[in-house]
Design a protein around this motif. Structure first.
Motif, PDB file in Angstrom:
ATOM      1  N   VAL A  41      -4.087   9.738  -4.351  1.00 29.05           N
ATOM      2  CA  VAL A  41      -4.152  10.336  -5.746  1.00 29.05           C
ATOM      3  C   VAL A  41      -3.159  11.292  -6.004  1.00 29.05           C
ATOM      4  O   VAL A  41      -3.129  12.479  -5.555  1.00 29.05           O
ATOM      5  N   VAL A  42      -2.339  11.080  -7.118  1.00 20.50           N
ATOM      6  CA  VAL A  42      -1.284  11.748  -7.481  1.00 20.50           C
ATOM      7  C   VAL A  42      -1.522  12.988  -8.680  1.00 20.50           C
ATOM      8  O   VAL A  42      -0.948  13.914  -8.836  1.00 20.50           O
ATOM      9  N   GLY A  43      -2.693  12.822  -9.240  1.00 23.01           N
ATOM     10  CA  GLY A  43      -3.115  13.524 -10.425  1.00 23.01           C
ATOM     11  C   GLY A  43      -4.119  13.200 -11.242  1.00 23.01           C
ATOM     12  O   GLY A  43      -4.887  12.228 -10.876  1.00 23.01           O
ATOM     13  N   LEU A  44      -4.549  14.019 -12.316  1.00 25.73           N
ATOM     14  CA  LEU A  44      -5.654  13.724 -13.006  1.00 25.73           C
ATOM     15  C   LEU A  44      -5.199  13.204 -14.575  1.00 25.73           C
ATOM     16  O   LEU A  44      -3.902  13.789 -14.771  1.00 25.73           O
ATOM     17  N   LYS A  45      -5.809  12.258 -14.994  1.00 28.46           N
ATOM     18  CA  LYS A  45      -5.537  11.962 -16.404  1.00 28.46           C
ATOM     19  C   LYS A  45      -6.645  12.072 -17.171  1.00 28.46           C
ATOM     20  O   LYS A  45      -7.665  11.862 -17.282  1.00 28.46           O
ATOM     21  N   LEU A  46      -6.101  12.672 -18.541  1.00 25.15           N
ATOM     22  CA  LEU A  46      -7.028  13.279 -19.665  1.00 25.15           C
ATOM     23  C   LEU A  46      -6.611  12.515 -20.886  1.00 25.15           C
ATOM     24  O   LEU A  46      -5.436  12.195 -21.210  1.00 25.15           O
ATOM     25  N   TYR A  47      -7.624  11.637 -21.586  1.00 21.73           N
ATOM     26  CA  TYR A  47      -7.048  10.911 -22.569  1.00 21.73           C
ATOM     27  C   TYR A  47      -7.816  11.828 -23.775  1.00 21.73           C
ATOM     28  O   TYR A  47      -8.912  11.726 -24.148  1.00 21.73           O
ATOM     29  N   ALA A  48      -7.095  12.753 -24.637  1.00 21.07           N
ATOM     30  CA  ALA A  48      -7.064  13.480 -25.511  1.00 21.07           C
ATOM     31  C   ALA A  48      -7.183  12.821 -26.847  1.00 21.07           C
ATOM     32  O   ALA A  48      -6.669  13.296 -28.102  1.00 21.07           O
ATOM     33  N   GLY A  49      -7.791  11.574 -26.970  1.00 22.50           N
ATOM     34  CA  GLY A  49      -7.490  10.809 -28.414  1.00 22.50           C
ATOM     35  C   GLY A  49      -7.990   9.324 -27.804  1.00 22.50           C
ATOM     36  O   GLY A  49      -7.991   8.660 -26.606  1.00 22.50           O
ATOM     37  N   ARG A  50      -8.578   8.538 -28.719  1.00 24.70           N
ATOM     38  CA  ARG A  50      -9.075   7.217 -28.480  1.00 24.70           C
ATOM     39  C   ARG A  50      -7.714   6.244 -28.103  1.00 24.70           C
ATOM     40  O   ARG A  50      -6.711   6.417 -28.974  1.00 24.70           O
ATOM     41  N   SER A  51      -7.846   5.669 -27.259  1.00 26.25           N
ATOM     42  CA  SER A  51      -7.038   4.497 -26.843  1.00 26.25           C
ATOM     43  C   SER A  51      -7.611   3.338 -26.140  1.00 26.25           C
ATOM     44  O   SER A  51      -9.114   3.035 -26.406  1.00 26.25           O
ATOM     45  N   LYS A  70       0.700  -1.249  -0.239  1.00 23.23           N
ATOM     46  CA  LYS A  70       0.053  -0.066   0.052  1.00 23.23           C
ATOM     47  C   LYS A  70       0.738   1.228  -0.095  1.00 23.23           C
ATOM     48  O   LYS A  70       0.540   2.299  -0.735  1.00 23.23           O
ATOM     49  N   LYS A  71       2.093   1.310   0.688  1.00 20.98           N
ATOM     50  CA  LYS A  71       2.844   2.316   0.696  1.00 20.98           C
ATOM     51  C   LYS A  71       3.503   2.746  -0.590  1.00 20.98           C
ATOM     52  O   LYS A  71       4.045   3.779  -0.806  1.00 20.98           O
ATOM     53  N   ARG A  72       3.425   1.694  -1.681  1.00 24.31           N
ATOM     54  CA  ARG A  72       4.089   1.680  -2.801  1.00 24.31           C
ATOM     55  C   ARG A  72       3.366   2.166  -3.979  1.00 24.31           C
ATOM     56  O   ARG A  72       3.347   2.394  -5.038  1.00 24.31           O
ATOM     57  N   TYR A  73       1.945   2.253  -3.743  1.00 24.35           N
ATOM     58  CA  TYR A  73       0.761   2.527  -4.847  1.00 24.35           C
ATOM     59  C   TYR A  73       0.100   3.776  -4.904  1.00 24.35           C
ATOM     60  O   TYR A  73      -0.271   4.256  -3.716  1.00 24.35           O
ATOM     61  N   ARG A  74       0.229   4.545  -5.639  1.00 28.26           N
ATOM     62  CA  ARG A  74      -0.604   5.851  -6.152  1.00 28.26           C
ATOM     63  C   ARG A  74      -1.255   5.582  -7.280  1.00 28.26           C
ATOM     64  O   ARG A  74      -1.023   4.821  -8.214  1.00 28.26           O
ATOM     65  N   ILE A  75      -2.132   6.466  -7.548  1.00 38.99           N
ATOM     66  CA  ILE A  75      -3.069   6.554  -8.638  1.00 38.99           C
ATOM     67  C   ILE A  75      -3.550   7.586  -9.196  1.00 38.99           C
ATOM     68  O   ILE A  75      -3.607   8.603  -8.515  1.00 38.99           O
ATOM     69  N   PHE A  76      -3.730   7.721 -10.573  1.00 43.46           N
ATOM     70  CA  PHE A  76      -4.272   9.106 -11.331  1.00 43.46           C
ATOM     71  C   PHE A  76      -6.004   8.652 -11.146  1.00 43.46           C
ATOM     72  O   PHE A  76      -6.342   7.691 -11.357  1.00 43.46           O
ATOM     73  N   ILE A  77      -6.465   9.838 -11.358  1.00 44.59           N
ATOM     74  CA  ILE A  77      -8.134   9.734 -11.108  1.00 44.59           C
ATOM     75  C   ILE A  77      -8.364  10.432 -12.723  1.00 44.59           C
ATOM     76  O   ILE A  77      -7.891  11.548 -13.128  1.00 44.59           O
ATOM     77  N   GLY A  78      -9.451   9.949 -13.271  1.00 40.55           N
ATOM     78  CA  GLY A  78      -9.781  10.323 -14.792  1.00 40.55           C
ATOM     79  C   GLY A  78     -10.410  11.769 -14.601  1.00 40.55           C
ATOM     80  O   GLY A  78     -11.282  11.853 -13.761  1.00 40.55           O
ATOM     81  N   ALA A  79     -10.105  12.300 -15.790  1.00 34.37           N
ATOM     82  CA  ALA A  79     -10.752  13.827 -16.178  1.00 34.37           C
ATOM     83  C   ALA A  79     -11.884  13.513 -17.029  1.00 34.37           C
ATOM     84  O   ALA A  79     -11.607  13.169 -18.046  1.00 34.37           O
ATOM     85  N   THR A  80     -13.164  14.139 -17.009  1.00 33.74           N
ATOM     86  CA  THR A  80     -14.005  14.273 -17.719  1.00 33.74           C
ATOM     87  C   THR A  80     -14.500  15.787 -17.932  1.00 33.74           C
ATOM     88  O   THR A  80     -13.960  16.793 -17.164  1.00 33.74           O
TER      89      THR A  80
END
Length: 321
Positions: A92-102, A63-73
């Motif tokens: 939570v270390v930041g936000l993630k935006l997918y500005a393109g299909r993946s 648990k001390k080694r795990y961080r996550i991004f949260i999705g942006a809409t």
């Protein structure tokens, strides 16, 4: 201490592909201490409740080694709550935006909706990291032929990445974005040029993957070239060399694996999914190949740890160590 700030664990309905627990076993072999997990899971990570459910899946010893991004809409309520959590939550270390299909269903392909995200974050005084997958949807072409894997490069041309990066920089500047814009897994020399010319009033970082540093699009011509299909694609040798130089000069800030496993059956046969398990390349790259390219210990420490800690909230990353 080494950090991989871009990993795709697959827990949830896709845990047959990868799991958090297995990723940490790989990290132990590859010399990585902390990972940042991405939110395009199934189901995706969009709310505080999603984050809590995700954290419950992390083995206690890790648990001390795990961080996550949260999705942006572009939904104001969702994005405001997500940005609050990215600034307030230890995990939570930041936000993630997918500005393109993946892979996944988090893509926001309409430029006006992307612009709105920067406006909402600026109004909320968000000062954290917004990581962006940059591939402009209008420039992605439906011409991929699995019998000719190299067509993946043509279906997702360099211009799609370059123009999307230009968009994000413009949107951030016009909105007065106060956080750090991080461009994920850049793949082209032109992307390096744009980022290097960004005005100083915008905080911007970028990362590069082991596979983009090590390989060119020649891999697609090999038997089972589909195994090397990823977004963005592998590029020309000249781009590969430019990425190495930019990492060494400091224009590229860090190495991020974009570890994205799929079963071989999903790579070589429909749906021909993009992604590569690049975490397995990490120790080879960092400990053997980078020194051959003239990276000394201090520079290796910068691109595997120091630059990451200096960009993200140090307290979130190091309090447990």
């Amino acid at each position: 201490m080494r950090i991989d700030p871009h990993v795709h664990c697959r827990d949830g309905s896709q845990n047959y592909k990868e799991t958090i627990a297995h990723v940490f076993k790989l990290c132990d072999k590859q010399g990585i201490n902390i990972i940042f997990d991405m939110p395009n899971t199934s189901p995706p990570i969009l709310t505080p409740q999603d984050v809590e459910k995700r954290l419950a899946l992390v083995p206690r010893k890790d648990k001390k080694r795990y961080r996550i991004f949260i999705g942006a809409t572009s939904d104001k309520k969702q994005l405001t709550r997500a940005s609050d959590m990215a600034q307030d939550s230890k995990s939570v270390v930041g936000l993630k935006l997918y500005a393109g299909r993946s892979v996944g269903n988090l893509a926001i392909t309409v430029e006006e909706k992307q612009r709105r995200i920067y406006e909402i974050l600026s109004a909320a005084n968000y000062k954290g990291v917004l990581a962006v997958h940059c591939e402009k949807d209008s420039l992605i072409k439906n011409i991929f032929d699995p019998d000719k894997p190299v067509t993946h490069c043509l279906s997702r041309p360099k211009e799609a990445e370059v123009e999307s990066i230009s968009d994000q920089i413009e949107f951030a500047q016009v909105a007065g974005f106060k956080g750090t814009l991080h461009i994920c897994h850049i793949s082209t020399a032109s992307s390096i040029d744009i980022i290097s010319r960004t005005p100083e009033n915008l905080k911007i970082t970028c990362g590069v993957t082991p596979h983009h540093l090590l390989w060119s699009s020649a891999r697609y011509h090999e038997p089972n070239g589909l195994l090397y299909r990823e977004n963005p694609p592998l590029r020309d040798t000249s781009d590969t060399i430019a990425l190495r130089k930019a990492l060494k000069s400091g224009i590229i800030n860090w190495i991020e694996t974009d570890h994205s496993p799929h079963p071989i059956s999903e790579k070589l046969y429909p749906p021909y999914l993009p992604g590569y398990p690049s975490l397995c390349l990490y120790r080879l790259l960092v400990e053997e190949i980078l020194p051959q390219w003239g990276f000394d210990d201090k520079l290796i420490e910068r691109v595997t740890y120091a630059n990451i800690v200096n960009t993200f909230d140090e307290r979130k990353l190091l309090n447990d160590y």
